[in-house]
Design a protein around this motif. Structure first.
Motif, PDB file in Angstrom:
ATOM      1  N   VAL A 136      53.661  78.762 -51.939  1.00 18.06           N
ATOM      2  CA  VAL A 136      55.130  78.772 -51.874  1.00 18.06           C
ATOM      3  C   VAL A 136      55.636  77.482 -52.535  1.00 18.06           C
ATOM      4  CG1 VAL A 136      57.141  78.802 -50.368  1.00 18.06           C
ATOM      5  CG2 VAL A 136      55.155  80.232 -49.832  1.00 18.06           C
TER       6      VAL A 136
ATOM      7  N   LYS B 150      58.971  76.895 -53.423  1.00 12.51           N
ATOM      8  CA  LYS B 150      60.437  76.816 -53.329  1.00 12.51           C
ATOM      9  C   LYS B 150      60.874  75.354 -53.273  1.00 12.51           C
ATOM     10  CE  LYS B 150      60.244  77.201 -48.282  1.00 12.51           C
ATOM     11  NZ  LYS B 150      60.309  78.157 -47.158  1.00 12.51           N
TER      12      LYS B 150
ATOM     13  N   TYR C  40      58.745  71.784 -52.983  1.00 11.84           N
ATOM     14  CA  TYR C  40      58.939  70.826 -51.884  1.00 11.84           C
ATOM     15  C   TYR C  40      59.179  69.416 -52.440  1.00 11.84           C
ATOM     16  CZ  TYR C  40      57.408  74.406 -48.533  1.00 11.84           C
ATOM     17  OH  TYR C  40      57.314  75.547 -47.768  1.00 11.84           O
TER      18      TYR C  40
ATOM     19  N   LEU D 126      61.293  85.514 -51.955  1.00 11.62           N
ATOM     20  CA  LEU D 126      61.263  85.701 -50.506  1.00 11.62           C
ATOM     21  C   LEU D 126      62.621  86.138 -49.943  1.00 11.62           C
ATOM     22  CD1 LEU D 126      59.160  82.490 -49.813  1.00 11.62           C
ATOM     23  CD2 LEU D 126      58.360  84.833 -49.452  1.00 11.62           C
TER      24      LEU D 126
ATOM     25  N   ARG E 149      66.002  85.947 -38.972  1.00 11.25           N
ATOM     26  CA  ARG E 149      66.552  85.477 -40.246  1.00 11.25           C
ATOM     27  C   ARG E 149      66.651  86.729 -41.113  1.00 11.25           C
ATOM     28  NH1 ARG E 149      63.789  80.264 -43.212  1.00 11.25           N
ATOM     29  NH2 ARG E 149      62.329  81.841 -43.976  1.00 11.25           N
TER      30      ARG E 149
ATOM     31  N   TRP F 221      55.713  92.502 -44.857  1.00 10.87           N
ATOM     32  CA  TRP F 221      55.617  91.102 -44.451  1.00 10.87           C
ATOM     33  C   TRP F 221      56.650  90.708 -43.416  1.00 10.87           C
ATOM     34  CZ3 TRP F 221      58.687  86.624 -45.949  1.00 10.87           C
ATOM     35  CH2 TRP F 221      59.846  86.932 -46.674  1.00 10.87           C
TER      36      TRP F 221
ATOM     37  N   HIS G 120      57.915  86.763 -41.061  1.00 15.61           N
ATOM     38  CA  HIS G 120      57.849  85.287 -41.046  1.00 15.61           C
ATOM     39  C   HIS G 120      57.878  84.804 -39.605  1.00 15.61           C
ATOM     40  CE1 HIS G 120      58.079  81.322 -42.726  1.00 15.61           C
ATOM     41  NE2 HIS G 120      59.312  81.077 -42.325  1.00 15.61           N
TER      42      HIS G 120
ATOM     43  N   ASN H 186      52.715  81.205 -42.532  1.00 15.86           N
ATOM     44  CA  ASN H 186      53.100  79.961 -43.207  1.00 15.86           C
ATOM     45  C   ASN H 186      52.001  78.923 -42.944  1.00 15.86           C
ATOM     46  OD1 ASN H 186      53.525  79.482 -40.492  1.00 15.86           O
ATOM     47  ND2 ASN H 186      55.692  78.940 -40.695  1.00 15.86           N
ATOM     48  N   THR H 187      52.233  77.657 -43.267  1.00 17.60           N
ATOM     49  CA  THR H 187      51.168  76.659 -43.117  1.00 17.60           C
ATOM     50  C   THR H 187      50.689  76.499 -41.676  1.00 17.60           C
ATOM     51  OG1 THR H 187      51.878  75.451 -45.072  1.00 17.60           O
ATOM     52  CG2 THR H 187      50.539  74.231 -43.489  1.00 17.60           C
ATOM     53  N   PRO H 188      51.587  76.275 -40.699  1.00 11.14           N
ATOM     54  CA  PRO H 188      51.055  76.090 -39.338  1.00 11.14           C
ATOM     55  C   PRO H 188      50.308  77.313 -38.826  1.00 11.14           C
ATOM     56  CG  PRO H 188      53.471  76.131 -39.344  1.00 11.14           C
ATOM     57  CD  PRO H 188      53.027  76.021 -40.758  1.00 11.14           C
TER      58      PRO H 188
ATOM     59  N   ARG I 134      50.774  82.377 -46.833  1.00  6.55           N
ATOM     60  CA  ARG I 134      51.893  81.858 -47.653  1.00  6.55           C
ATOM     61  C   ARG I 134      52.156  80.380 -47.354  1.00  6.55           C
ATOM     62  NH1 ARG I 134      54.812  86.147 -45.247  1.00  6.55           N
ATOM     63  NH2 ARG I 134      56.077  84.516 -44.305  1.00  6.55           N
ATOM     64  N   PRO I 135      51.209  79.509 -47.614  1.00  3.90           N
ATOM     65  CA  PRO I 135      51.466  78.079 -47.342  1.00  3.90           C
ATOM     66  C   PRO I 135      52.375  77.456 -48.397  1.00  3.90           C
ATOM     67  CG  PRO I 135      49.320  78.342 -48.355  1.00  3.90           C
ATOM     68  CD  PRO I 135      49.867  79.737 -48.162  1.00  3.90           C
ATOM     69  N   GLY I 136      53.286  76.620 -47.943  1.00  6.43           N
ATOM     70  CA  GLY I 136      54.115  75.816 -48.849  1.00  6.43           C
ATOM     71  C   GLY I 136      53.798  74.350 -48.613  1.00  6.43           C
ATOM     72  N   GLY I 137      54.153  73.867 -47.419  1.00  4.52           N
ATOM     73  CA  GLY I 137      53.848  72.482 -47.075  1.00  4.52           C
ATOM     74  C   GLY I 137      52.371  72.164 -47.226  1.00  4.52           C
TER      75      GLY I 137
ATOM     76  N   TYR J 102      58.676  67.688 -44.395  1.00  2.00           N
ATOM     77  CA  TYR J 102      59.283  68.448 -45.506  1.00  2.00           C
ATOM     78  C   TYR J 102      60.655  67.868 -45.862  1.00  2.00           C
ATOM     79  CZ  TYR J 102      56.046  72.295 -44.108  1.00  2.00           C
ATOM     80  OH  TYR J 102      54.973  73.067 -43.781  1.00  2.00           O
TER      81      TYR J 102
END
Ligand SMILES: *Cc1c(COP(=O)(O)O)cnc(C)c1O
Length: 399
Positions: free
Chosen positions: A33, A35, A39, A81, A133, A163, A165, A205-207, A221-224, A355
């Motif tokens: 990710v 976006k 980051y 997304l 969301r 998918w 979130h 996500n990352t966590p 879908r990791p970003g951080g 972030y």
């Protein structure tokens, strides 16, 4: 800029982080990710480094970001997304960009755009499993699935993904985690029973990637995580490496007597005779104003706390009797190797997320890049604009 403010981005760390995340989840694919300008690290260079590290998908929020990735020559699968009715869907479909849909109405708009584009749209159906969301609620989900499958039968849509979130993957033990897992499982079941044959089901996500194997499904879908950060308490695990270092040099050092008021409002007063150093970074460059008298920097191998109010383009540090001089390097945060604070430490001190710290500096401080290191061949430090870096990384990938 005077005082050499700089955000140094370690693309080797990005590449290695993606590899470490991929190993952690075994067989699942990795969507990097990127976006918010990667980051704050630079979308195109981070995307290229992530692909070099084994990511097979890229994730962005807006169609415009996805088009920028295509314009830079990236051919990997890209998912937008955010499903939005007024997005340039037709152009996205022409450019082979995957779209998200969380309502039957949006599927209809995307299908119409696909008809104009003359090819089917690749769509990922989004379930709202408890984040509230985007996405379809459990009540609206069957209607979304049936609209999408009807459009698929008509040749306008390919249901490429299912998918959702996670709202609280970074709050270990939060009751919504189990509830969302069950809700996603149910949504997938409903869609597959109705005839959906998605290529990828994705939730993490990352966590969630770090702590919740049940969320991994076919793709994470990791970003951080790809830039070495995580929102879990205590930050990222040690096998991820922060990719951003923000630094500058002192532009002035001067002796002042005890009792000297420092910066706006005199929120800091020297206790004894001291040397004050001037750092050419302030809130306009990304330092939160809340860092006043709180956040620390590394100078001459030691940590020092910012003294007094953060100004627009400057902060002041009381160095006591340390013999600092103009030109001395000031590191705000980095991976922590040399004893400098990390973005996580800044975040903890300021009551926010890592972030939030790293994205502040994007577009406000010049970025430079350290290249991707291939197995045996170290790549020299590249200080250049994003475009040159992405070219260099692409050449590396191809070689
Ligand atoms: C931002 C985002 C991610 C990545 O989250 P991280 O915690 O940075 O890994 C994944 N999926 C969606 C939908 C997002 O908005």
């Amino acid at each position: 800029m005077d005082g050499h403010p700089e955000a140094l981005i370690d693309l080797g760390a990005v590449k290695d982080n993606v590899g470490a995340l991929a190993r952690h989840v075994g067989g699942a694919q990795v969507m990097a990710v990127v976006k918010a300008d990667g980051y704050g690290h630079g979308m195109i260079p981070v995307a290229n480094a992530a692909l070099a590290g084994g990511a097979t998908w890229l994730g962005v929020v807006h169609v415009g970001e996805a088009l920028a990735l295509r314009q830079a020559g990236l051919t990997a699968r890209v998912l937008c997304l955010l499903g939005a009715p007024d997005a340039p869907h037709e152009e996205a479909i022409r450019q082979d960009i995957d779209l998200s849909a969380g309502s039957a109405e949006l599927v209809g708009q995307i299908a119409a755009a696909a008809e104009r584009a003359g090819r089917p749209a690749r769509v990922h159906l989004k379930a709202d499993t408890g984040m509230s969301r985007g996405g379809a609620t459990a009540a609206d989900w069957p209607g979304l699935v049936h609209a999408a499958l009807a459009a698929e039968a008509a040749g306008r849509v390919r249901v490429a993904g299912l998918w959702s979130h996670m709202a609280s993957a970074d709050i270990p033990g939060h009751p919504s985690i189990a509830a969302q897992l069950a809700a996603f499982q149910a949504a997938v079941h409903v869609a597959e029973q109705a005839g959906a044959r998605p290529e990828v089901r994705h939730l993490a996500n990352t966590p969630a990637t770090v702590t919740l194997p049940e969320t991994w499904y076919d793709m994470i879908r990791p970003g951080g995580g790809i830039v070495g950060l995580c929102t879990l308490p205590g930050g990222a695990p040690g096998w991820l490496r922060p990719a951003m270092t923000v630094k500058a040099v002192l532009v002035q050092a001067k002796r002042v007597p005890a009792g000297t008021g420092v910066s706006y409002g005199h929120r800091y007063v020297t206790e004894r005779e001291a040397t004050l150093g001037l750092v050419p970074l302030g809130y306009a460059e990304g330092i939160p104003r809340q860092a006043t008298n709180t956040a620390q920097v590394l100078v001459r191998g030691r940590r020092w706390t910012i003294s007094g109010t953060v100004c627009m383009n400057q902060v002041i540090v009381d160095f006591g009797d340390e013999p600092v001089a103009p030109g001395d390097e000031v590191v705000l945060f980095g991976p922590g190797d040399a004893g400098e604070p990390t973005a996580q430490e800044w975040a903890d001190a300021l009551g926010t997320l890592s972030y939030d710290i790293v994205t502040r500096f994007a577009g406000r401080v010049p970025r430079s890049y350290r290249g991707v290191t291939e197995a045996t061949e170290p790549v020299p430090v590249v200080a250049s604009v994003d475009a040159a870096v992405s070219g260099a990384v692409r050449r590396l990938q191809e070689s």
